[in-house]
Motif scaffolding. Structure first.
Motif, PDB file in Angstrom:
ATOM      1  N   PHE A  10       0.841  -1.258   0.125  1.00 50.53           N
ATOM      2  CA  PHE A  10      -0.071  -0.030  -0.053  1.00 50.53           C
ATOM      3  C   PHE A  10       0.778   1.259   0.057  1.00 50.53           C
ATOM      4  O   PHE A  10       0.736   2.307  -0.831  1.00 50.53           O
ATOM      5  CB  PHE A  10      -0.981  -0.048   1.142  1.00 50.53           C
ATOM      6  N   VAL A  11       1.875   1.285   0.831  1.00 49.38           N
ATOM      7  CA  VAL A  11       2.733   2.537   0.931  1.00 49.38           C
ATOM      8  C   VAL A  11       3.470   2.695  -0.223  1.00 49.38           C
ATOM      9  O   VAL A  11       3.652   3.815  -0.851  1.00 49.38           O
ATOM     10  CB  VAL A  11       3.578   2.445   2.298  1.00 49.38           C
ATOM     11  N   VAL A  12       4.104   1.675  -0.684  1.00 46.69           N
ATOM     12  CA  VAL A  12       5.163   1.558  -2.060  1.00 46.69           C
ATOM     13  C   VAL A  12       4.308   2.059  -3.168  1.00 46.69           C
ATOM     14  O   VAL A  12       4.547   2.925  -3.975  1.00 46.69           O
ATOM     15  CB  VAL A  12       5.767   0.517  -2.203  1.00 46.69           C
ATOM     16  N   GLY A  13       2.838   1.772  -2.941  1.00 40.20           N
ATOM     17  CA  GLY A  13       1.906   2.031  -4.308  1.00 40.20           C
ATOM     18  C   GLY A  13       1.666   3.466  -4.248  1.00 40.20           C
ATOM     19  O   GLY A  13       1.486   3.955  -5.356  1.00 40.20           O
ATOM     20  N   ILE A  14       1.600   4.199  -3.165  1.00 43.97           N
ATOM     21  CA  ILE A  14       1.173   5.589  -3.085  1.00 43.97           C
ATOM     22  C   ILE A  14       2.325   6.242  -3.615  1.00 43.97           C
ATOM     23  O   ILE A  14       2.378   7.043  -4.684  1.00 43.97           O
ATOM     24  CB  ILE A  14       0.833   6.129  -1.568  1.00 43.97           C
ATOM     25  N   VAL A  15       3.511   6.030  -3.195  1.00 44.94           N
ATOM     26  CA  VAL A  15       4.608   6.540  -3.668  1.00 44.94           C
ATOM     27  C   VAL A  15       4.977   6.406  -5.074  1.00 44.94           C
ATOM     28  O   VAL A  15       5.213   7.362  -6.040  1.00 44.94           O
ATOM     29  CB  VAL A  15       6.083   6.208  -3.186  1.00 44.94           C
ATOM     30  N   ALA A  16       4.769   5.210  -5.736  1.00 44.70           N
ATOM     31  CA  ALA A  16       4.864   4.776  -7.077  1.00 44.70           C
ATOM     32  C   ALA A  16       3.788   5.449  -7.768  1.00 44.70           C
ATOM     33  O   ALA A  16       4.033   6.063  -9.078  1.00 44.70           O
ATOM     34  CB  ALA A  16       4.870   3.275  -7.374  1.00 44.70           C
ATOM     35  N   GLY A  17       2.653   5.571  -7.321  1.00 41.85           N
ATOM     36  CA  GLY A  17       1.606   6.439  -7.942  1.00 41.85           C
ATOM     37  C   GLY A  17       1.785   7.689  -8.248  1.00 41.85           C
ATOM     38  O   GLY A  17       1.548   8.326  -9.482  1.00 41.85           O
ATOM     39  N   ILE A  18       2.288   8.442  -7.225  1.00 40.48           N
ATOM     40  CA  ILE A  18       2.576   9.759  -7.549  1.00 40.48           C
ATOM     41  C   ILE A  18       3.770  10.042  -8.434  1.00 40.48           C
ATOM     42  O   ILE A  18       3.846  10.836  -9.394  1.00 40.48           O
ATOM     43  CB  ILE A  18       3.069  10.344  -6.028  1.00 40.48           C
ATOM     44  N   LEU A  19       4.689   9.291  -8.344  1.00 42.54           N
ATOM     45  CA  LEU A  19       5.893   9.375  -9.374  1.00 42.54           C
ATOM     46  C   LEU A  19       5.519   8.937 -10.613  1.00 42.54           C
ATOM     47  O   LEU A  19       5.880   9.743 -11.729  1.00 42.54           O
ATOM     48  CB  LEU A  19       6.972   8.367  -9.006  1.00 42.54           C
ATOM     49  N   ASN A  20       4.517   8.103 -10.746  1.00 43.60           N
ATOM     50  CA  ASN A  20       4.155   7.804 -12.368  1.00 43.60           C
ATOM     51  C   ASN A  20       3.501   8.886 -12.840  1.00 43.60           C
ATOM     52  O   ASN A  20       3.567   9.126 -14.151  1.00 43.60           O
ATOM     53  CB  ASN A  20       3.492   6.429 -12.274  1.00 43.60           C
ATOM     54  N   VAL A  21       2.555   9.591 -11.987  1.00 45.06           N
ATOM     55  CA  VAL A  21       1.984  10.670 -12.669  1.00 45.06           C
ATOM     56  C   VAL A  21       2.791  11.862 -12.733  1.00 45.06           C
ATOM     57  O   VAL A  21       2.695  12.471 -13.906  1.00 45.06           O
ATOM     58  CB  VAL A  21       0.826  11.076 -11.821  1.00 45.06           C
ATOM     59  N   LEU A  22       3.531  12.234 -12.086  1.00 43.44           N
ATOM     60  CA  LEU A  22       4.311  13.311 -12.296  1.00 43.44           C
ATOM     61  C   LEU A  22       5.650  13.024 -13.187  1.00 43.44           C
ATOM     62  O   LEU A  22       6.091  14.080 -13.989  1.00 43.44           O
ATOM     63  CB  LEU A  22       4.819  13.775 -10.872  1.00 43.44           C
ATOM     64  N   ALA A  23       6.368  11.914 -13.222  1.00 42.30           N
ATOM     65  CA  ALA A  23       7.286  11.645 -14.037  1.00 42.30           C
ATOM     66  C   ALA A  23       7.324  10.339 -14.602  1.00 42.30           C
ATOM     67  O   ALA A  23       6.920  10.115 -15.820  1.00 42.30           O
ATOM     68  CB  ALA A  23       8.606  11.942 -13.323  1.00 42.30           C
ATOM     69  N   GLY A  24       7.626   9.158 -13.944  1.00 43.32           N
ATOM     70  CA  GLY A  24       7.717   7.887 -14.319  1.00 43.32           C
ATOM     71  C   GLY A  24       8.734   7.151 -13.419  1.00 43.32           C
ATOM     72  O   GLY A  24       9.202   7.570 -12.515  1.00 43.32           O
ATOM     73  N   GLY A 218      -1.364  13.152  -7.516  1.00 38.52           N
ATOM     74  CA  GLY A 218      -0.601  13.400  -8.669  1.00 38.52           C
ATOM     75  C   GLY A 218      -1.040  14.453  -9.363  1.00 38.52           C
ATOM     76  O   GLY A 218      -0.245  15.310  -9.716  1.00 38.52           O
ATOM     77  N   PRO A 219      -1.904  14.516 -10.025  1.00 38.48           N
ATOM     78  CA  PRO A 219      -2.684  15.718 -10.718  1.00 38.48           C
ATOM     79  C   PRO A 219      -2.599  17.005 -10.030  1.00 38.48           C
ATOM     80  O   PRO A 219      -2.321  18.128 -10.484  1.00 38.48           O
ATOM     81  CB  PRO A 219      -3.998  15.319 -11.144  1.00 38.48           C
ATOM     82  N   LYS A 220      -3.114  17.014  -8.850  1.00 37.01           N
ATOM     83  CA  LYS A 220      -3.172  18.170  -8.078  1.00 37.01           C
ATOM     84  C   LYS A 220      -1.772  18.801  -7.779  1.00 37.01           C
ATOM     85  O   LYS A 220      -1.307  20.039  -7.883  1.00 37.01           O
ATOM     86  CB  LYS A 220      -3.983  17.803  -6.666  1.00 37.01           C
ATOM     87  N   LEU A 221      -0.823  17.713  -7.555  1.00 33.63           N
ATOM     88  CA  LEU A 221       0.561  18.311  -7.602  1.00 33.63           C
ATOM     89  C   LEU A 221       1.109  18.845  -8.688  1.00 33.63           C
ATOM     90  O   LEU A 221       1.766  20.094  -8.723  1.00 33.63           O
ATOM     91  CB  LEU A 221       1.613  17.210  -6.892  1.00 33.63           C
TER      92      LEU A 221
END
Length: 249
Positions: A10-24, A218-221
């Motif tokens: 769950f925690v790793v998923g949150i970080v990965a989700g933000i990274l994927n939206v902002l960069a990859g 991610g989109p908000k950021l």
């Protein structure tokens, strides 16, 4: 699967989700984690697609809600990526991990150089006009984006960023296009993995819960921070993951 692994996913998923939206590069966190938990490489690859699919569903909603969704460009880029993803996913059932890591690291370093130099900065504008030739080039580019994304997913965001930066787009709108294209072709790639029995649904949904939250944030950021801030995140993320692939795998 053990109980303690669920909050970790769950925690790793949150970080990965933000990274994927902002960069990859979020999948460069989640894929090794899934393999560490005992999944074979092909099954880890397929299972990760559940999280990617859910994450981008929330990200699309976030960009559309805030008015950042270039429909014409999305409709141009998505069909060729959709076709390419079927070919890529079919190849992904067996792959050489060591060779992939080296190729991906090279691609990421090229993207890093491109974003730092930013040769299209002076041409960047909101109302980009695409000639017929540019549309053809873009369509071919996204076919190969689809092949690569269907094949392994990890790092495809960096490639999409480079392709659209070359056409003078800002990173906020690039990310809006990126999440939709990845969402659609992921559905095709996921279908291929499901057909071959290479998906663990329980682990995939546990990871997807975290990725979805990251996809919503991610989109908000992206919109509140803007192009220059995203550029810094992209550059740092690319550098860290490229060094990891080159020297620590």
């Amino acid at each position: 699967m053990q109980l303690w692994q669920i909050p970790l996913l769950f925690v790793v998923g949150i970080v990965a989700g933000i990274l994927n939206v902002l960069a990859g590069g979020g999948s460069l966190l989640t894929l090794p984690l899934l393999i560490f938990m005992g999944l074979p490489s092909a099954m880890a690859n397929g299972t990760n697609r559940i999280a990617i699919f859910c994450q981008n569903l929330f990200a699309i909603r976030g960009f559309k809600k805030r008015g950042y969704f270039p429909v014409d460009l999305v409709l141009l880029c998505t069909p060729p990526a959709l076709i390419g993803s079927w070919f890529g996913a079919s190849l992904a059932i067996s792959m050489d991990d060591a060779l992939f890591n080296r190729v991906l690291a090279g691609i990421m370093l090229c993207v890093l150089i491109f974003t730092v130099v930013d040769p299209m900065k002076r041409l960047r504008r909101q109302d980009i006009q695409f000639s017929t030739l540019r549309k053809i080039v873009l369509a071919f580019s996204f076919f190969f984006v689809g092949v690569y994304g269907g094949f392994v997913q990890a790092g495809v965001g960096f490639i999409i960023i480079a392709v659209l930066l070359a056409h003078g787009m800002d990173l906020v709108r690039i990310n809006a296009v990126k999440v939709f294209v990845i969402f659609v072709y992921t559905a095709v790639a996921l279908g291929v993995f499901i057909y071959h029995g290479e998906v663990n649904y329980f682990i995939g949904l546990s990871l997807a819960a975290g990725n979805s939250i990251g996809g919503a944030l991610g989109p908000k950021l992206a919109i509140t921070k803007g192009h220059d801030w995203i550029k810094k995140v992209v550059n740092l993320t690319v550098l860290v993951f490229a060094l990891k692939l080159l020297f620590f795998t």
